[in-house]
Design a protein around this motif. Structure first.
Motif, mmCIF file in Angstrom:
data_model
loop_
_atom_site.group_PDB
_atom_site.id
_atom_site.type_symbol
_atom_site.label_atom_id
_atom_site.label_comp_id
_atom_site.label_asym_id
_atom_site.label_seq_id
_atom_site.Cartn_x
_atom_site.Cartn_y
_atom_site.Cartn_z
ATOM 1 N N PRO A 169 95.413 -58.553 71.043
ATOM 2 C CA PRO A 169 96.701 -57.655 72.308
ATOM 3 C C PRO A 169 97.183 -58.433 73.083
ATOM 4 O O PRO A 169 96.179 -59.337 74.541
ATOM 5 N N GLY A 170 98.678 -58.655 73.802
ATOM 6 C CA GLY A 170 98.424 -58.926 75.075
ATOM 7 C C GLY A 170 99.275 -60.493 74.810
ATOM 8 O O GLY A 170 99.956 -61.380 75.399
ATOM 9 N N ILE A 181 103.768 -52.203 67.044
ATOM 10 C CA ILE A 181 104.656 -52.227 65.520
ATOM 11 C C ILE A 181 103.333 -53.652 65.620
ATOM 12 O O ILE A 181 102.411 -53.200 64.007
ATOM 13 N N GLN A 182 103.133 -54.541 65.968
ATOM 14 C CA GLN A 182 101.773 -55.438 65.514
ATOM 15 C C GLN A 182 100.567 -55.246 65.356
ATOM 16 O O GLN A 182 100.301 -55.387 64.319
ATOM 17 N N GLN A 183 100.349 -54.281 66.127
ATOM 18 C CA GLN A 183 98.971 -53.736 66.167
ATOM 19 C C GLN A 183 98.955 -52.225 65.284
ATOM 20 O O GLN A 183 97.785 -52.237 65.405
ATOM 21 N N GLY A 184 99.763 -52.017 64.870
ATOM 22 C CA GLY A 184 99.564 -50.870 63.733
ATOM 23 C C GLY A 184 99.650 -49.777 64.710
ATOM 24 O O GLY A 184 99.156 -48.828 63.443
ATOM 25 N N HIS A 185 99.897 -49.689 65.594
ATOM 26 C CA HIS A 185 99.337 -48.177 66.341
ATOM 27 C C HIS A 185 100.270 -47.439 65.762
ATOM 28 O O HIS A 185 99.996 -45.367 65.652
ATOM 29 N N GLU A 186 101.283 -47.061 65.330
ATOM 30 C CA GLU A 186 102.582 -46.598 64.625
ATOM 31 C C GLU A 186 103.549 -46.910 63.967
ATOM 32 O O GLU A 186 103.605 -48.729 64.185
#
Length: 417
Positions: free
Chosen positions: A229-230, A384-389
């Motif tokens: 993250p970040g 998008i990278q983190q797959g949250h949505e």
């Protein structure tokens, strides 16, 4: 004023000394390491204090901001006196208005598909193609990434019992690095905006599909690590290759310097295809402060500072690519910077030829008001990278946030010639 690695600092200082000796003009290096934000903060402080350097590196949004505040020296009238300025790679120019050019990218860079040869040899996978004509289609790329991905027990993602929480070797990483995702959106027929920069377009089916493909590599196929993250990618290609953590990585051409210094057995391939195969051509720029008391000396230095003949090590090492087109067309000039052990045999087709026929310029260099757009866009890409949505949800929700910020695109008459 400039950024870069310790190695780049050493070479730039040598170039400054050589220029001073040849022209009897004193030069003072202001090396500024640290993050992009730290560099911009320091530069803003110097500008506010009236102490900005005569010549400086700048990130895209900062360069345009300075230009629109009247702080960029217009190099366009210098093209007649310095013909080399008019014969550089078309996508490397920074025009902030008609007839107003603040300069060029400092050195060309291209996003590449690097691969670790021992990992491919052990898995029995053919090396990635090095020409645009032979580029893998997306499904082939994904299947090969699966074959190259192993958990701690040696299982592949589609094997029974595969453990995605304990992956020993990932197939690929870095496709969100330095906005590489944008080239894949463009390769699938999508874009962030319309060409004139006035209408939001990232919610098109083509753009959404490309971004979903990238998210799937991480969260569905488990062939890529979850970025930190970040961070833009959470990856360090040379460290990942050295440890055997990753078999393929998308990264800029500057990565060749570290790979070469660490004697890593690597190769370079072209990006996989969506509708076509495209990569990103991008770089921060070098510009001249309009308030310099020595504009002629600054212009002479500007022409000198990224001339491969003036500082060959920055080019022969693999760190930079030349701006002048003759270094891609004239055999003697091509050989000058590429005929060495730092450039693998496939470099000419996978990078030099590919650069001229299969690259797009980054949106951060072409869109107006990028300082505000990036504050909205980059956190959304991280979601998008983190797959949250899903990519569809993120891209659709961005319309109402980005559309009001769009102010058009900067002109580039050199691309239109």
């Amino acid at each position: 004023m400039y950024w870069g690695s310790t190695y780049e600092d050493q070479i730039v200082r040598q170039m400054l000394d050589a220029f001073s000796q040849q022209n009897e003009v004193p030069t003072i290096p202001r090396f500024t390491p640290g993050s992009n934000d730290q560099y911009d903060t320091k530069l803003n402080v110097l500008v506010a204090a009236g102490q900005a350097p005569d010549v400086l590196y700048s990130h895209e949004h900062m360069a345009y901001n300075l230009a629109e505040r009247g702080l960029a020296y217009n190099l366009y009238p210098e093209f007649d006196a310095h013909p080399e300025l008019a014969n550089r790679f078309p996508g490397s120019y920074y025009f902030w208005d008609d007839g107003k050019c603040l300069g060029n990218e400092t050195g060309l860079t291209v996003n590449c598909l690097y691969y670790l040869k021992p990992a491919f040899d052990e898995a029995g996978v053919q090396y990635p193609p090095s020409t645009a004509e032979e580029a893998w289609d997306w499904d082939t790329f994904v299947e090969n990434a699966k074959t190259l991905t192993l958990d701690a027990e040696g299982r592949h993602p589609e094997d029974d019992g595969f453990d995605p929480s304990h992956v020993a070797q990932y197939g690929v990483s870095g496709f969100f690095n330095s906005n590489a995702w944008y080239a894949m959106v463009r390769a699938n027929g999508g874009d962030l905006t319309t060409k004139d920069g006035t209408e939001y377009a990232l919610d098109s089916p083509e753009a959404i599909e490309a971004l979903q493909h990238l998210q799937d590599l991480i969260h569905r196929h488990h062939v890529a690590p979850i970025p930190k993250p970040g961070g833009s990618s959470g990856s360090d290609t040379s460290a990942d290759f050295r440890s055997g953590k990753v078999a393929m990585a998308f990264d800029g051409t500057w990565t060749m310097l570290n790979l070469n210094q660490q004697n890593i057995d690597y190769g370079i391939g072209v990006h996989p295809k969506h509708q076509e195969t495209l990569s990103l051509q991008f770089s921060g720029c070098t510009m001249i402060n309009s308030r310099t008391p020595i504009p002629q000396e600054a212009t002479d230095f500007y022409v000198h500072h990224n001339d491969p003949r003036a500082l060959p090590e920055l080019f022969t090492s693999g760190l930079w690519l030349p701006l002048d087109m003759r270094y891609y067309t004239e055999p003697e000039d091509i050989a000058f910077w590429t005929d060495n052990e730092n450039h693998p045999p496939e470099f000419r087709t996978a990078v030099m030829d590919y650069l001229q026929t299969n690259t797009v310029t980054s949106f951060v260099q072409t869109l107006r008001n990028m300082s505000r757009i990036r504050d909205v866009l980059f956190p959304a890409i991280e979601v998008i990278q983190q797959g949250h949505e899903s990519a569809a949800d993120v891209c659709t929700s961005l319309r109402d946030k980005i559309q009001p910020l769009l102010a058009g695109a900067y002109p580039n008459p050199m691309e239109e010639r």
